[in-house]
Design an enzyme around this catalytic site. Structure first.
Site, PDB file in Angstrom:
ATOM      1  N   THR A  29      -1.447 -10.947   9.689  1.00  0.00           N
ATOM      2  CA  THR A  29      -0.920  -9.605   9.422  1.00  0.00           C
ATOM      3  C   THR A  29      -1.865  -8.570  10.017  1.00  0.00           C
ATOM      4  OG1 THR A  29      -2.074  -9.490   7.298  1.00  0.00           O
ATOM      5  CG2 THR A  29       0.215 -10.288   7.277  1.00  0.00           C
ATOM      6  N   ASN A  31      -3.516  -5.211  10.097  1.00  0.00           N
ATOM      7  CA  ASN A  31      -3.759  -4.200   9.055  1.00  0.00           C
ATOM      8  C   ASN A  31      -3.992  -2.818   9.651  1.00  0.00           C
ATOM      9  OD1 ASN A  31      -4.308  -6.851   7.922  1.00  0.00           O
ATOM     10  ND2 ASN A  31      -5.238  -5.812   6.177  1.00  0.00           N
ATOM     11  N   GLU A  81       0.279  -4.047   5.923  1.00  0.00           N
ATOM     12  CA  GLU A  81       0.042  -5.166   6.833  1.00  0.00           C
ATOM     13  C   GLU A  81       1.342  -5.590   7.500  1.00  0.00           C
ATOM     14  OE1 GLU A  81      -2.081  -8.341   4.965  1.00  0.00           O
ATOM     15  OE2 GLU A  81      -3.253  -6.991   3.674  1.00  0.00           O
ATOM     16  N   ILE A  84       4.084  -9.457  12.956  1.00  0.00           N
ATOM     17  CA  ILE A  84       5.036  -9.316  14.054  1.00  0.00           C
ATOM     18  C   ILE A  84       5.639 -10.682  14.353  1.00  0.00           C
ATOM     19  CG2 ILE A  84       5.355  -8.551  16.431  1.00  0.00           C
ATOM     20  CD1 ILE A  84       2.852  -6.787  16.047  1.00  0.00           C
ATOM     21  N   HIS A  86       6.511 -12.718  16.616  1.00  0.00           N
ATOM     22  CA  HIS A  86       6.290 -12.987  18.029  1.00  0.00           C
ATOM     23  C   HIS A  86       4.948 -13.720  18.124  1.00  0.00           C
ATOM     24  CE1 HIS A  86       6.302 -12.370  22.377  1.00  0.00           C
ATOM     25  NE2 HIS A  86       5.035 -12.007  22.286  1.00  0.00           N
ATOM     26  N   TYR A  93      -6.970  -6.573  17.724  1.00  0.00           N
ATOM     27  CA  TYR A  93      -7.773  -5.623  16.952  1.00  0.00           C
ATOM     28  C   TYR A  93      -8.131  -4.433  17.840  1.00  0.00           C
ATOM     29  CZ  TYR A  93      -8.488  -9.206  13.372  1.00  0.00           C
ATOM     30  OH  TYR A  93      -8.303 -10.141  12.389  1.00  0.00           O
ATOM     31  N   ARG A 106      12.067  -6.950  -0.897  1.00  0.00           N
ATOM     32  CA  ARG A 106      11.812  -7.334  -2.299  1.00  0.00           C
ATOM     33  C   ARG A 106      10.482  -6.766  -2.773  1.00  0.00           C
ATOM     34  NH1 ARG A 106       7.702 -11.061  -2.346  1.00  0.00           N
ATOM     35  NH2 ARG A 106       7.423 -12.328  -0.483  1.00  0.00           N
ATOM     36  N   LYS A 109       5.321 -10.192  -5.497  1.00  0.00           N
ATOM     37  CA  LYS A 109       5.437 -11.217  -6.535  1.00  0.00           C
ATOM     38  C   LYS A 109       4.178 -12.060  -6.559  1.00  0.00           C
ATOM     39  CE  LYS A 109       9.468 -12.936  -5.160  1.00  0.00           C
ATOM     40  NZ  LYS A 109      10.783 -13.566  -5.028  1.00  0.00           N
ATOM     41  N   PHE A 111       2.892 -16.004  -6.933  1.00  0.00           N
ATOM     42  CA  PHE A 111       3.486 -17.326  -6.753  1.00  0.00           C
ATOM     43  C   PHE A 111       2.618 -18.392  -7.399  1.00  0.00           C
ATOM     44  CE2 PHE A 111       5.232 -14.658  -3.475  1.00  0.00           C
ATOM     45  CZ  PHE A 111       6.577 -14.988  -3.502  1.00  0.00           C
TER      46      PHE A 111
HETATM   47  P1  ADP Z   1      -7.188  -9.708   8.999  1.00  0.00           P
HETATM   48  O1  ADP Z   1      -7.618 -10.000   7.597  1.00  0.00           O
HETATM   49  O2  ADP Z   1      -8.323  -9.226   9.871  1.00  0.00           O
HETATM   50  O3  ADP Z   1      -6.016  -8.754   9.023  1.00  0.00           O
HETATM   51  P2  ADP Z   1      -5.306 -11.836   9.665  1.00  0.00           P
HETATM   52  O4  ADP Z   1      -5.515 -13.290   9.363  1.00  0.00           O
HETATM   53  O5  ADP Z   1      -4.303 -11.118   8.825  1.00  0.00           O
HETATM   54  O6  ADP Z   1      -6.729 -11.125   9.622  1.00  0.00           O
HETATM   55  O7  ADP Z   1      -4.925 -11.737  11.220  1.00  0.00           O
HETATM   56  C1  ADP Z   1      -4.530 -10.484  11.735  1.00  0.00           C
HETATM   57  C2  ADP Z   1      -4.807 -10.325  13.219  1.00  0.00           C
HETATM   58  O8  ADP Z   1      -4.180 -11.366  13.970  1.00  0.00           O
HETATM   59  C3  ADP Z   1      -4.196  -9.042  13.737  1.00  0.00           C
HETATM   60  O9  ADP Z   1      -5.065  -7.934  13.559  1.00  0.00           O
HETATM   61  C4  ADP Z   1      -3.953  -9.364  15.213  1.00  0.00           C
HETATM   62  O10 ADP Z   1      -5.092  -9.007  15.978  1.00  0.00           O
HETATM   63  C5  ADP Z   1      -3.759 -10.865  15.226  1.00  0.00           C
HETATM   64  N1  ADP Z   1      -2.372 -11.315  15.424  1.00  0.00           N
HETATM   65  C6  ADP Z   1      -2.003 -12.303  16.298  1.00  0.00           C
HETATM   66  N2  ADP Z   1      -0.679 -12.525  16.262  1.00  0.00           N
HETATM   67  C7  ADP Z   1      -0.170 -11.651  15.337  1.00  0.00           C
HETATM   68  C8  ADP Z   1       1.165 -11.410  14.853  1.00  0.00           C
HETATM   69  N3  ADP Z   1       2.226 -12.099  15.318  1.00  0.00           N
HETATM   70  N4  ADP Z   1       1.337 -10.443  13.916  1.00  0.00           N
HETATM   71  C9  ADP Z   1       0.262  -9.755  13.451  1.00  0.00           C
HETATM   72  N5  ADP Z   1      -1.011  -9.944  13.847  1.00  0.00           N
HETATM   73  C10 ADP Z   1      -1.249 -10.892  14.794  1.00  0.00           C
HETATM   74 MG    MG Z   2      -4.216  -9.089   7.892  1.00  0.00          MG
END
Ligand code: ADP
Ligand code: MG
Length: 157
Positions: A29, A31, A81, A84, A86, A93, A106, A109, A111
């Site tokens: 996700t 952020n 957060e 995407i 894709h 970052y 929704r 929740k 889990f």
């Molecule tokens: P963080 O705690 O730093 O947010 P995450 O495990 O949530 O770490 O991973 C998020 C990072 O992964 C994003 O900031 C982005 O650089 C990368 N990323 C790669 N593919 C995706 C995707 N499909 N959707 C969102 N983030 C992605």
């Molecule tokens: Mg994240």
């Protein structure tokens, strides 16, 4: 709470998150910074939403988004957060993420198991894909918002 503010347009830098292991679940996700989150309407509901997202001036993809309470700030601040829908070759970052939040799925929740959490997220993703194929939602994919000069921060225009 949830629908009143939609569609909601937002642009901001992707920052390091709390590292709650979203990536380990196969659902990274992206952020937004605390500053961008603060610019959201304070009464927007926490929960899971769907919409469109684009990194830098790249393609526009479907996304699911969570607005939740940020454990880093002892749940006094929200986190926003975006997952995407894709597969990216690299992390992004520091890049500018543009999103339009289109609809609500929704509330948040708790889990009982990791399996239950993952299957709920998988259902959210399927629901987002279905909803976003509707003509009224597809329209927003083509919104001028996604073609504005990169780097310009615009929150709800
Ligand atoms: P963080 O705690 O730093 O947010 P995450 O495990 O949530 O770490 O991973 C998020 C990072 O992964 C994003 O900031 C982005 O650089 C990368 N990323 C790669 N593919 C995706 C995707 N499909 N959707 C969102 N983030 C992605
Ligand atoms: Mg994240």
């Amino acid at each position: 709470g949830a629908m009143r503010h939609l569609p909601y347009f937002c642009r901001g830098e992707v920052v390091k998150g709390f590292g709650r292991g979203s990536r380990e679940l196969g659902i990274p996700t992206a952020n937004f910074s605390e500053q961008v989150v603060e610019s959201f309407p304070s009464d927007i509901s926490t929960g899971i939403y769907y919409g469109w997202a684009c990194v830098g001036n790249g393609d526009v993809h479907k996304m699911v988004l969570s607005i939740g309470w940020n454990p880093f700030y002892k749940n006094t601040k929200k986190s926003v957060e975006t997952h995407i829908i894709h597969t990216f070759k690299e992390d992004f970052y520091g890049e500018i993420l543009s999103i339009v939040i289109v609809g609500y799925i929704r509330p948040e929740k708790n889990f009982d198991s990791l399996e239950a959490l993952i299957s709920a997220i998988q259902e959210d993703i399927e629901e987002a894909k279905r909803q976003l194929d509707l003509p009224e939602h597809l329209k927003l994919k083509e919104d001028n918002f996604f073609h504005l000069p990169e780097g310009k921060i615009v929150n709800n225009h």
